[in-house]
Enzyme design. Structure first.
Site, short mmCIF file in Angstrom:
data_model
loop_
_atom_site.label_atom_id
_atom_site.label_comp_id
_atom_site.label_asym_id
_atom_site.label_seq_id
_atom_site.Cartn_x
_atom_site.Cartn_y
_atom_site.Cartn_z
N ASP A 146 2.60 5.95 -6.79
CA ASP A 146 3.91 5.75 -5.96
C ASP A 146 5.30 5.72 -6.44
OD1 ASP A 146 2.59 5.99 -3.32
OD2 ASP A 146 2.34 4.03 -4.07
N HIS A 188 0.90 -1.01 -0.29
CA HIS A 188 -0.19 0.07 -0.07
C HIS A 188 0.58 1.37 -0.38
CE1 HIS A 188 -3.15 2.37 0.66
NE2 HIS A 188 -3.76 1.69 1.91
N HIS A 229 -1.88 -2.24 -9.90
CA HIS A 229 -2.81 -1.81 -9.30
C HIS A 229 -4.15 -2.17 -9.02
CE1 HIS A 229 -5.72 1.51 -7.28
NE2 HIS A 229 -4.33 1.87 -6.59
N1 CMC Z 1 4.80 -6.79 -10.71
C1 CMC Z 1 5.04 -7.94 -11.52
N2 CMC Z 1 4.49 -8.03 -11.10
C2 CMC Z 1 3.55 -8.26 -11.19
C3 CMC Z 1 3.14 -6.88 -9.99
C4 CMC Z 1 3.87 -6.12 -10.21
N3 CMC Z 1 3.55 -5.14 -9.81
N4 CMC Z 1 1.11 -6.21 -9.04
C5 CMC Z 1 0.58 -7.29 -9.89
N5 CMC Z 1 1.84 -8.66 -10.41
C6 CMC Z 1 1.21 -9.84 -11.14
C7 CMC Z 1 0.91 -10.63 -10.33
O1 CMC Z 1 2.13 -11.87 -10.48
C8 CMC Z 1 -0.25 -11.36 -11.36
O2 CMC Z 1 0.26 -11.92 -12.08
P1 CMC Z 1 -0.41 -13.33 -12.43
O3 CMC Z 1 -1.80 -13.51 -13.07
O4 CMC Z 1 1.50 -13.79 -13.04
O5 CMC Z 1 -0.35 -14.33 -10.96
C9 CMC Z 1 -1.10 -10.12 -11.85
O6 CMC Z 1 0.16 -9.23 -12.49
C10 CMC Z 1 -2.23 -9.73 -10.62
O7 CMC Z 1 -1.67 -9.48 -9.81
P2 CMC Z 1 -2.30 -9.99 -8.03
O8 CMC Z 1 -1.87 -9.66 -7.10
O9 CMC Z 1 -3.76 -10.65 -8.47
O10 CMC Z 1 -3.17 -8.00 -8.01
P3 CMC Z 1 -3.62 -7.72 -6.95
O11 CMC Z 1 -4.93 -6.35 -7.56
O12 CMC Z 1 -4.18 -8.37 -5.64
O13 CMC Z 1 -3.01 -6.40 -6.35
C11 CMC Z 1 -1.29 -4.48 -6.04
C12 CMC Z 1 -2.66 -5.31 -7.12
C13 CMC Z 1 -0.45 -3.37 -6.13
C14 CMC Z 1 -1.10 -5.05 -4.92
C15 CMC Z 1 0.31 -5.28 -7.03
O14 CMC Z 1 0.26 -5.03 -8.39
C16 CMC Z 1 1.76 -4.95 -6.15
O15 CMC Z 1 1.98 -5.23 -5.22
N6 CMC Z 1 2.29 -3.42 -6.77
C17 CMC Z 1 3.65 -3.01 -5.82
C18 CMC Z 1 3.26 -2.69 -5.52
C19 CMC Z 1 2.77 -1.73 -5.31
O16 CMC Z 1 3.31 -0.07 -6.47
N7 CMC Z 1 2.07 -0.45 -4.43
C20 CMC Z 1 1.35 0.22 -4.51
C21 CMC Z 1 -0.29 0.02 -4.71
S1 CMC Z 1 -1.05 2.11 -5.13
C22 CMC Z 1 -0.64 2.98 -3.67
C23 CMC Z 1 -1.26 2.39 -2.90
O17 CMC Z 1 -2.60 1.64 -2.96
O18 CMC Z 1 -0.78 3.16 -1.86
#
Ligand code: CMC
Length: 429
Positions: free
Chosen positions: A363, A267, A307
């Site tokens: 971010d 987050h 996201h």
């Molecule tokens: N890098 C590489 N792969 C990714 C990333 C990433 N940053 N984010 C998602 N994926 C992949 C993930 O491995 C999955 O692949 P597969 O279908 O092959 O298993 C697919 O994309 C879907 O990911 P998810 O985990 O199901 O997506 P989610 O909606 O649960 O997660 C998230 C959203 C923001 C937690 C995630 O994108 C992430 O961990 N990003 C990096 C951390 C980040 O930048 N967070 C800040 C978010 S914005 C500000 C805030 O909320 O505070």
């Protein structure tokens, strides 16, 4: 007749009709679907709330596919260009932009609640020199609940208003004290002649000069960053604020819980991780190899990318990129920017990221600006928490005034053991 969802249960061949309102059905309407009369009834299984609306809200609108973000109907780019953060905070909390007089009164009230009790200062002094500023913020917000017992009066509009002034007014002071504590420098008290971001810069960076001279470009850049971070509908920390608030706890402990949720690297903690990642990459020519590592699953996630809601460019990231240019004209370019731009370029062309609709989020660039402004990376998430306070409070107040809401209490699908008899310790195998 209203729109209905017709459901046929193949276990019993019975048909059910469930009303549809705003493209949504009520989960409790499914409880009528049973095999036997004494069954609990049908539930939905939705870990991480992927498709569950936990509330009706009129604060923030996001269309993740189109990259749209609006506060109370106003597009984020218009607010970032034309408003101050305090104007936006008023909008989030009151539903309308303030008139000139309303804005003056609002600014006056917040400005006159920026001081913290000397015992809170002593409390903060007790932290170790290397305490993480987010740990200090979370604990200090919770400790403030003990200084303002009147805040328990959550159903009094007057009391709520007072706590809103206090929390929005004092959060920059706590953040700045945490920062100075980290550096071992004396705390700087608020200066009521300055704007909200200007006073924050003064509390952070004033040394021996009698009056801190605020750089107007940096002051405006910080104000824009505050506007962009103010609210983001039902994100992880807003959900915690609502969840704690639903037990009728006071807003200080509720905000402490929300800040704890924000601290996590998935987050608000992501901005700190982005800088670590860019430093680890080290130079532009190593970006392609780094992306390969991420794709192979060895390198973790690309921080600042992806996201839950945006499946298109995060509109906040676009505005931040432009703000960065104005900041760099004053501070000089952050060398990490080159690496970030190359990383974005490569990732946006790569099938792995394209297929999963992973774009830079808020971010990705914010940390680079924060670093240019002179902040160590441990402080970045605190900079996110300051403006998010107005969003948390708007969500909290909306919850309290919503007659549909009750204490938040999800159900579970129990798949553990059935009933079994106790076994004494000497007989356990
Ligand atoms: N890098 C590489 N792969 C990714 C990333 C990433 N940053 N984010 C998602 N994926 C992949 C993930 O491995 C999955 O692949 P597969 O279908 O092959 O298993 C697919 O994309 C879907 O990911 P998810 O985990 O199901 O997506 P989610 O909606 O649960 O997660 C998230 C959203 C923001 C937690 C995630 O994108 C992430 O961990 N990003 C990096 C951390 C980040 O930048 N967070 C800040 C978010 S914005 C500000 C805030 O909320 O505070």
């Amino acid at each position: 007749m209203s729109d209905q969802l017709l459901i046929k249960d193949s276990r019993t061949n019975k048909e059910f009709s469930v009303p549809i309102t705003n493209d949504t059905i009520k989960a409790t309407d499914l409880r009528q679907i049973k095999v036997k009369d004494d069954d609990f009834g049908m539930m939905t299984y939705d870990p991480a709330f992927m498709n569950t609306a936990s509330c009706v809200s009129r604060i923030t609108y996001i269309d993740g596919d189109k990259g749209i973000l609006r506060y109370r109907g106003y597009p984020i780019d218009q607010l970032a260009e034309k408003c101050s953060y305090l104007e936006v905070a008023y909008l989030l909390l009151h539903g309308e932009l303030p008139t000139k007089v309303q804005l003056e009164n609002w600014t006056y009230s917040i400005t006159h609640h920026t001081l913290i009790h000397e015992n809170i200062k002593k409390f903060m002094d007790g932290f170790n020199y290397d305490a993480h500023p987010m740990g200090m913020l979370v604990s200090t917000l919770a400790a403030m609940s003990t200084f303002y017992p009147d805040s328990k009066n959550i159903f009094s509009a007057e009391s709520r208003q007072m706590q809103i002034y206090r929390l929005i007014g004092k959060v920059p002071t706590i953040a700045a004290f945490a920062f100075r504590h980290h550096l071992g420098q004396p705390y700087v008290y608020p200066d009521n002649d300055l704007s909200y971001p200007g006073n924050f810069l003064s509390m952070l960076f004033k040394m021996t000069e009698p009056k801190y001279k605020v750089n107007p470009v940096l002051e405006r850049a910080l104000d824009i960053l505050f506007i962009l971070h103010a609210d983001h509908e039902q994100n992880c920390s807003a959900n915690v604020m609502r969840s704690i608030g639903s037990s009728q706890a006071d807003p200080f402990v509720s905000a402490a819980g929300a800040a704890a949720a924000l601290y996590g690297p998935l987050h608000g903690g992501a901005n700190e991780q982005v800088l670590r990642m860019l430093r680890e990459i080290g130079s532009k020519d190593k970006v392609a190899d780094f992306v390969k590592k991420i794709k192979s699953g060895e390198g973790g996630r690309l921080m600042g990318f992806g996201h839950r809601v945006y499946k298109n460019y995060d509109p906040r990231a676009k505005i931040i990129k432009t703000t960065a240019e104005s900041v760099f004209e004053v501070t000089g370019k952050n060398p990490l920017l080159e690496i970030a731009i190359e990383l974005e370029r490569i990732a946006l062309q790569d099938e792995y990221f394209v297929k999963r609709k992973l774009y830079p989020n808020v971010d990705f660039y914010s940390g680079i600006i924060y670093e240019a402004l002179g902040f160590p990376s441990e402080v970045f998430t605190v900079l996110f928490a300051i403006p998010r306070m107005s969003g948390w409070l708007a969500q909290w107040q909306e919850l309290l005034l919503d007659p549909d809401q009750k204490i938040a209490r999800p159900r579970q699908v129990y798949l553990g053991s059935g009933e079994r008899n106790f076994v004494p310790v000497e007989k356990r195998g």
